[in-house]
Design a protein around this motif. Structure first.
Motif, short mmCIF file in Angstrom:
data_model
loop_
_atom_site.label_atom_id
_atom_site.label_comp_id
_atom_site.label_asym_id
_atom_site.label_seq_id
_atom_site.Cartn_x
_atom_site.Cartn_y
_atom_site.Cartn_z
N LEU A 80 0.84 -1.20 0.00
CA LEU A 80 0.00 0.00 0.00
C LEU A 80 0.87 1.25 0.00
N PRO A 81 0.87 2.05 -1.07
CA PRO A 81 1.67 3.28 -1.09
C PRO A 81 1.24 4.24 0.01
N CYS A 82 2.23 4.86 0.64
CA CYS A 82 1.94 5.78 1.74
C CYS A 82 2.66 7.10 1.50
N PRO A 201 8.63 23.50 7.34
CA PRO A 201 8.15 22.39 6.52
C PRO A 201 8.83 22.37 5.16
N VAL A 202 8.95 21.18 4.59
CA VAL A 202 9.57 21.00 3.28
C VAL A 202 8.66 20.11 2.44
N ILE A 203 8.58 20.42 1.17
CA ILE A 203 7.81 19.61 0.21
C ILE A 203 8.74 19.19 -0.92
N GLY A 204 8.57 17.96 -1.38
CA GLY A 204 9.33 17.50 -2.52
C GLY A 204 10.35 16.44 -2.15
N THR A 205 11.19 16.10 -3.13
CA THR A 205 12.16 15.03 -2.97
C THR A 205 13.48 15.43 -3.61
N ARG A 274 11.51 12.30 1.65
CA ARG A 274 10.81 12.52 0.40
C ARG A 274 9.37 12.97 0.67
N ASP A 275 8.79 13.60 -0.30
CA ASP A 275 7.39 14.06 -0.28
C ASP A 275 7.17 15.24 0.65
N CYS A 276 7.43 15.05 1.94
CA CYS A 276 7.14 16.11 2.91
C CYS A 276 7.85 15.83 4.22
N ALA A 327 3.21 9.70 -3.90
CA ALA A 327 3.32 8.39 -3.25
C ALA A 327 3.02 7.26 -4.24
N LEU A 328 2.06 7.48 -5.11
CA LEU A 328 1.72 6.47 -6.11
C LEU A 328 2.82 6.28 -7.14
N ASP A 329 3.59 7.35 -7.38
CA ASP A 329 4.67 7.28 -8.37
C ASP A 329 5.98 6.77 -7.79
N ALA A 330 6.05 6.65 -6.46
CA ALA A 330 7.33 6.28 -5.81
C ALA A 330 7.72 4.84 -6.16
#
Length: 330
Positions: A80-82, A201-205, A274-276, A327-330
């Protein structure tokens, strides 16, 4: 048509705050035209997820329940992608003692001059106390930090400042270490750092990650301890950080803010997040001193992450939609 998204909340640590954040997340996901469903983090969680077969998950769990990598491992095991970092990265970020080594490794890899700084740290394990006794450990602290009171004593892995103590003198040190070691197997001793308390806060990878506006945290009384974090009226958030808090000169304040954001991104990349995520630090008037990294930030509408996103012109529905897609693309 929207995605079926599992919003996981509850758990053993700050369950009410976790559920409050989950409600905000579910409302935002519905606004983004997804189909969120709340799942309680109890013994039936995995079975419930397997039956429901959601497309992705967002964890609103607090503390070790959400930050230690355990829930990420469990979700990965069932495919399950998270949203957020991998289990391994969560474990690394949750270990405050690992920050210095991660930043050094980042420096060695990139050959860049690293702006981020961590406090000088002594680490003690519960086992060490059992083998060699408290007096031997205290003598090491007094030798290293003889002129450095007050000190900060905290668990190597912990959340919301639980088990963190401000130690004014040698007499308070032993009890502070005992309290920290109730939380986890290792305790850290560091010089106390005064200055501007910030959450960024940080967003992205990777190199595509960017910092949201720094959030200045001002306590109405005392320091930003566990009690202040629990009480909604105990702190004021200023988003973004006020220039006057950084420097009387606006130009200097802008330069300092840029330095803070650089230090934050160094820490985020060094840990492989990654992500956030959120990086907590103190600007002591000369440098950005990193206190901890949170790989699974709180998405409550009142929390620093959502407040910083709002200040940057990002809505929580759009932001969560992008994080789910990532998350789905990871």
């Amino acid at each position: 048509m929207g995605l079926k998204i599992a919003v996981i909340a509850g758990g053993a640590f700050e369950a009410e705050r976790s559920l409050a954040a989950a409600n905000d997340v579910m409302a935002a996901l519905k606004e983004a035209e997804h189909e969120p469903e709340l799942f309680q983090a109890d013994g039936s969680l995995i079975d419930d997820l397997l039956r429901a077969r959601p497309d992705a998950a967002i964890s609103c769990l607090r503390g070790g329940d959400g930050e230690s990598g355990d829930i990420q491992d469990a979700l990965s095991a069932i495919g399950l992608p998270c949203v957020g970092s991998s289990a391994a990265v969560c474990r690394l970020a949750y270990d405050k003692a690992a920050l210095a080594e991660a930043l050094q490794a980042y420096h060695n890899l990139t050959e860049d001059v690293v702006t981020a700084t961590v406090p000088q740290t002594l680490t003690f394990s519960r086992r060490a106390f059992e083998l060699w006794g408290m007096e031997a450990m205290l003598s090491q602290v007094e030798s290293r930090f003889s002129d450095s009171f007050p000190l900060c004593v905290k668990p190597a892995s912990g959340s919301s400042a639980h088990g963190v103590s401000r130690v004014e003198d040698a007499e308070q040190l032993a009890e502070a270490l005992r309290e920290a070691l109730k939380i986890c197997e290792r305790a850290l001793v560091q010089p106390w750092v005064d200055g501007v308390q910030l959450c960024v806060p940080v967003i992205g990878t990777g190199w595509n990650a960017f910092a949201l506006p720094p959030v200045e945290i001002v306590t109405k009384e005392g320091w930003y301890d566990a009690a202040a974090r629990q009480a909604s009226d105990a702190v004021e958030l200023h988003v973004p950080v006020r220039n006057a808090s950084l420097s009387p000169s606006e130009a200097d304040a802008q330069a300092i803010r840029a330095e803070i954001e650089r230090a934050v991104l160094e820490t985020y990349r060094a840990l492989g997040m990654r992500d956030c995520g959120c990086i907590d630090l103190i600007w002591d008037g000369a440098q950005a001193i990193i206190l901890e990294a949170v790989a699974n930030p709180c998405f409550s509408a009142e929390a620093p992450f959502a407040q910083a996103a709002k200040a940057a012109g990002l809505t929580l529905p759009n932001l969560l939609n992008e994080l789910v897609e990532s998350a789905l693309d990871a």
